[in-house]
Design a protein around this motif. Structure first.
Motif, PDB file in Angstrom:
ATOM      1  N   LYS A  81       6.591 -16.748   5.847  1.00  0.00           N
ATOM      2  CA  LYS A  81       6.115 -18.000   5.245  1.00  0.00           C
ATOM      3  C   LYS A  81       5.890 -17.854   3.742  1.00  0.00           C
ATOM      4  N   LEU A  82       5.928 -16.624   3.246  1.00  0.00           N
ATOM      5  CA  LEU A  82       5.608 -16.372   1.842  1.00  0.00           C
ATOM      6  C   LEU A  82       6.887 -16.317   1.010  1.00  0.00           C
ATOM      7  N   ASP A  83       6.835 -16.905  -0.176  1.00  0.00           N
ATOM      8  CA  ASP A  83       7.972 -16.880  -1.094  1.00  0.00           C
ATOM      9  C   ASP A  83       8.052 -15.489  -1.724  1.00  0.00           C
ATOM     10  N   LYS A  84       8.966 -14.657  -1.240  1.00  0.00           N
ATOM     11  CA  LYS A  84       9.064 -13.261  -1.682  1.00  0.00           C
ATOM     12  C   LYS A  84       9.396 -13.131  -3.163  1.00  0.00           C
ATOM     13  N   ASP A  85      10.170 -14.077  -3.682  1.00  0.00           N
ATOM     14  CA  ASP A  85      10.596 -13.982  -5.079  1.00  0.00           C
ATOM     15  C   ASP A  85       9.410 -14.004  -6.047  1.00  0.00           C
ATOM     16  N   LYS A  86       8.323 -14.667  -5.642  1.00  0.00           N
ATOM     17  CA  LYS A  86       7.162 -14.765  -6.535  1.00  0.00           C
ATOM     18  C   LYS A  86       6.363 -13.462  -6.605  1.00  0.00           C
ATOM     19  N   ILE A  87       6.620 -12.560  -5.653  1.00  0.00           N
ATOM     20  CA  ILE A  87       5.936 -11.268  -5.664  1.00  0.00           C
ATOM     21  C   ILE A  87       6.628 -10.282  -6.599  1.00  0.00           C
ATOM     22  N   GLY A  88       7.955 -10.372  -6.677  1.00  0.00           N
ATOM     23  CA  GLY A  88       8.698  -9.402  -7.474  1.00  0.00           C
ATOM     24  C   GLY A  88       9.055  -8.183  -6.634  1.00  0.00           C
ATOM     25  N   ASN A  89       9.327  -7.074  -7.283  1.00  0.00           N
ATOM     26  CA  ASN A  89       9.700  -5.850  -6.565  1.00  0.00           C
ATOM     27  C   ASN A  89       8.594  -5.430  -5.602  1.00  0.00           C
ATOM     28  N   HIS A  90       8.983  -5.144  -4.359  1.00  0.00           N
ATOM     29  CA  HIS A  90       7.976  -4.797  -3.364  1.00  0.00           C
ATOM     30  C   HIS A  90       8.598  -3.968  -2.249  1.00  0.00           C
ATOM     31  N   ILE A  91       7.730  -3.391  -1.432  1.00  0.00           N
ATOM     32  CA  ILE A  91       8.150  -2.689  -0.213  1.00  0.00           C
ATOM     33  C   ILE A  91       7.811  -3.597   0.966  1.00  0.00           C
ATOM     34  N   ALA A  92       8.800  -3.934   1.769  1.00  0.00           N
ATOM     35  CA  ALA A  92       8.577  -4.764   2.949  1.00  0.00           C
ATOM     36  C   ALA A  92       8.372  -3.857   4.158  1.00  0.00           C
ATOM     37  N   MET A  93       7.260  -4.057   4.861  1.00  0.00           N
ATOM     38  CA  MET A  93       6.956  -3.182   5.981  1.00  0.00           C
ATOM     39  C   MET A  93       5.913  -3.800   6.895  1.00  0.00           C
TER      40      MET A  93
ATOM     41  N   GLU B   4       1.119  -1.401  10.451  1.00  0.00           N
ATOM     42  CA  GLU B   4       0.597  -0.917  11.725  1.00  0.00           C
ATOM     43  C   GLU B   4       1.636  -0.098  12.484  1.00  0.00           C
ATOM     44  N   LYS B   5       2.911  -0.308  12.157  1.00  0.00           N
ATOM     45  CA  LYS B   5       3.974   0.383  12.885  1.00  0.00           C
ATOM     46  C   LYS B   5       4.480   1.615  12.153  1.00  0.00           C
ATOM     47  N   ASN B   6       4.606   1.543  10.815  1.00  0.00           N
ATOM     48  CA  ASN B   6       5.179   2.664  10.079  1.00  0.00           C
ATOM     49  C   ASN B   6       4.861   2.539   8.592  1.00  0.00           C
ATOM     50  N   ALA B   7       4.227   3.580   8.048  1.00  0.00           N
ATOM     51  CA  ALA B   7       3.895   3.581   6.620  1.00  0.00           C
ATOM     52  C   ALA B   7       4.793   4.527   5.833  1.00  0.00           C
ATOM     53  N   ASP B   8       5.886   4.990   6.445  1.00  0.00           N
ATOM     54  CA  ASP B   8       6.744   5.992   5.802  1.00  0.00           C
ATOM     55  C   ASP B   8       7.368   5.495   4.506  1.00  0.00           C
ATOM     56  N   LYS B   9       7.714   4.206   4.435  1.00  0.00           N
ATOM     57  CA  LYS B   9       8.328   3.672   3.213  1.00  0.00           C
ATOM     58  C   LYS B   9       7.386   3.829   2.020  1.00  0.00           C
ATOM     59  N   PHE B  10       6.118   3.545   2.266  1.00  0.00           N
ATOM     60  CA  PHE B  10       5.132   3.684   1.190  1.00  0.00           C
ATOM     61  C   PHE B  10       4.975   5.146   0.789  1.00  0.00           C
TER      62      PHE B  10
ATOM     63  N   PHE C  96      -3.643  -0.506   7.062  1.00  0.00           N
ATOM     64  CA  PHE C  96      -2.780   0.363   6.250  1.00  0.00           C
ATOM     65  C   PHE C  96      -3.425   1.736   6.049  1.00  0.00           C
ATOM     66  N   LEU C  97      -4.718   1.742   5.683  1.00  0.00           N
ATOM     67  CA  LEU C  97      -5.416   3.010   5.490  1.00  0.00           C
ATOM     68  C   LEU C  97      -5.479   3.793   6.804  1.00  0.00           C
ATOM     69  N   ASN C  98      -5.761   3.110   7.899  1.00  0.00           N
ATOM     70  CA  ASN C  98      -5.786   3.788   9.202  1.00  0.00           C
ATOM     71  C   ASN C  98      -4.434   4.410   9.529  1.00  0.00           C
ATOM     72  N   ALA C  99      -3.345   3.701   9.191  1.00  0.00           N
ATOM     73  CA  ALA C  99      -1.992   4.211   9.459  1.00  0.00           C
ATOM     74  C   ALA C  99      -1.717   5.461   8.628  1.00  0.00           C
ATOM     75  N   LEU C 100      -2.172   5.467   7.378  1.00  0.00           N
ATOM     76  CA  LEU C 100      -1.965   6.631   6.517  1.00  0.00           C
ATOM     77  C   LEU C 100      -2.749   7.835   7.017  1.00  0.00           C
ATOM     78  N   LEU C 101      -3.948   7.573   7.542  1.00  0.00           N
ATOM     79  CA  LEU C 101      -4.809   8.648   8.024  1.00  0.00           C
ATOM     80  C   LEU C 101      -4.470   9.084   9.448  1.00  0.00           C
ATOM     81  N   CYS C 102      -3.678   8.259  10.136  1.00  0.00           N
ATOM     82  CA  CYS C 102      -3.362   8.501  11.553  1.00  0.00           C
ATOM     83  C   CYS C 102      -4.637   8.542  12.402  1.00  0.00           C
TER      84      CYS C 102
END
Length: 444
Positions: free
Chosen positions: A338-350, A353-359, A231-237
């Motif tokens: 495989k992860l129960d998304k509801d237990k995480i709560g509000n989140h950004i799905a992404m 390695e492909k695109n960090a634009d949503k974040f 993720f950090l590498n993607a942000l730094l390009c």
């Protein structure tokens, strides 16, 4: 009044188009005439001049500007030599000026002279210091308004109100046989309430501005192998952090600065949090928790392709019990869920390695909405502490007013005046000034 003439290079010592050597003091014009071999310089006019050293050898051809006292930054005669940039030319000019009975300026000495000569108050001086180090465009806007005198006007208005209330109290003490009537008492209480609200609002606005001044600190936390380093590498390009499928690869905290919108943010990749018996990894996890504690914003990352486990639950509990801004990211959505998304709560799905634009979009939205630069703010711990003390004095004075203890009320109001005044005009100068101005860079 300062008598020694001082000189310093006022631009970074690096390769560039222009370097500025600034001279301030009684001998500034004399020095300029000697180096340029000009018989006179017209104030506030840019003049192209040849510059010569003590052996009459040509140093450079530069733009020279003479600012006649008191119409200058320091309030003294000031001359600026705008030389060709680089590592050598400005130093040659500086060396020549120093040979003419001129002293090398100490850090912050130009601004100190501006303060001593009444060109700026301490709130403006502090803003000048901070605008050089500003980490966002919003910070520059806040600081520019303070340089223009907005905070000084706030202090002036509140001092006037305190003095007015104090005048009522002092009269009541001096003429104790004639107690203050109910109407005057109500006026005092109303003014104290307005003052309290004014100080409280200023402090609330200011506590939200730390990131604007220093840059926002963001920590990326999660269990090992959720994709924090990717993720950090993607942000730094760029591949700034080692990435491996082996859990626990990141043992240390790695922090990088990037620009998001008009803000500088410092993003830290941290060691994955999990139960471990490895001493080195355990130290890394301890560092992760410290980085988390020092962050303004926390990115909690989870792996879409693995089931929610105890390490994930620990992360969720950690961010649940914090007052920090939290952004949850569900990474690896390109893999089977495989992860129960509801237990995480509000989140950004992404897939980081492909695109960090949503974040980036989400973070920019948070920074824009949460940190309003249009409100008056304090820009240093010294200013904040002075305002907190003033507020405490006002609250105490309200209690004294309720109990009709005029002498204690007078004492608290005098202390409030002393504390609020210290933002612009401190009662004692020397030691505090040396420490404060010593934080400046050379040439400012």
């Amino acid at each position: 009044m300062c008598y020694d003439t001082i000189v310093a290079i006022s631009t970074p010592k690096a390769i560039g188009a222009v370097s500025i050597v600034r001279v301030s003091g009684d001998k500034a014009l004399q020095v300029a005439k000697q180096i340029t071999k000009k018989s006179s310089l017209v104030p506030r006019y840019a003049t192209l001049c040849k510059l010569f050293d003590s052996n009459d050898e040509l140093l450079d051809e530069a733009v020279v500007i003479y600012f006649q006292a008191p119409h200058s930054y320091t309030g003294e005669d000031v001359v600026e030599f705008q030389c060709h940039g680089g590592l050598i030319v400005a130093n040659m000019v500086l060396k020549t000026v120093l040979g003419l009975d001129v002293s090398l300026a100490m850090p912050g000495e130009f601004s100190k002279r501006a303060y001593i000569n009444g060109k700026m108050d301490l709130s403006q001086v502090q803003a000048v210091s901070n605008i050089i180090k500003a980490q966002s465009e919003s910070a520059v806007k806040v600081l520019s308004r303070q340089i223009s005198g907005e905070l000084a006007e706030f202090v002036r208005q509140n001092k006037a109100s305190l003095v007015e209330v104090l005048a009522f109290i002092e009269v009541g003490i001096d003429y104790g046989d004639e107690p203050i009537d109910d109407s005057t008492t109500r006026q005092i209480e109303d003014k104290l309430e307005v003052l309290k609200n004014s100080m409280t609002k200023l402090l609330q606005n200011s506590t939200q501005k730390d990131g604007l001044m220093q840059g926002f600190y963001i920590s990326i936390i999660g269990k090992p192998n959720v994709g924090k380093s990717s993720f950090l590498n993607a942000l730094l390009c760029e591949n700034a952090v080692i990435v491996s499928n082996e859990p626990g690869t990141t043992r240390d905290t790695i922090t990088k600065a990037i620009k998001i919108g008009d803000n500088i943010v410092h993003i830290s990749d941290t060691a994955g949090i999990r139960q471990t018996t490895n001493d080195i990894e355990a130290k890394g996890i301890k560092m992760t928790k410290q980085t988390f504690a020092n962050s303004d914003i926390v990115v909690a990352m989870f792996d879409n392709s693995s089931k929610l486990d105890d390490d994930d639950k620990y992360i969720l509990n950690l961010v649940k019990n914090t007052d920090k801004i939290v952004i949850k990211i569900l990474n690896k959505i390109d893999l089977k869920n495989k992860l129960d998304k509801d237990k995480i709560g509000n989140h950004i799905a992404m897939s980081v390695e492909k695109n960090a634009d949503k974040f980036i979009d989400k973070l920019q939205e948070i920074l824009t909405q949460s940190f309003d630069s249009s409100q008056l703010s304090l820009v240093s711990s010294r200013q904040i502490e002075a305002t907190k003390k003033c507020l405490a004095n006002i609250v105490s004075s309200q209690k004294s007013s309720s109990s009709n203890d005029m002498e204690l009320l007078s004492f608290e109001l005098n202390e409030a005046l002393k504390n609020i005044s210290s933002i612009t005009e401190p009662y004692s100068h020397d030691q505090m000034l040396d420490v404060m101005f010593g934080e400046f860079c050379l040439g400012k």
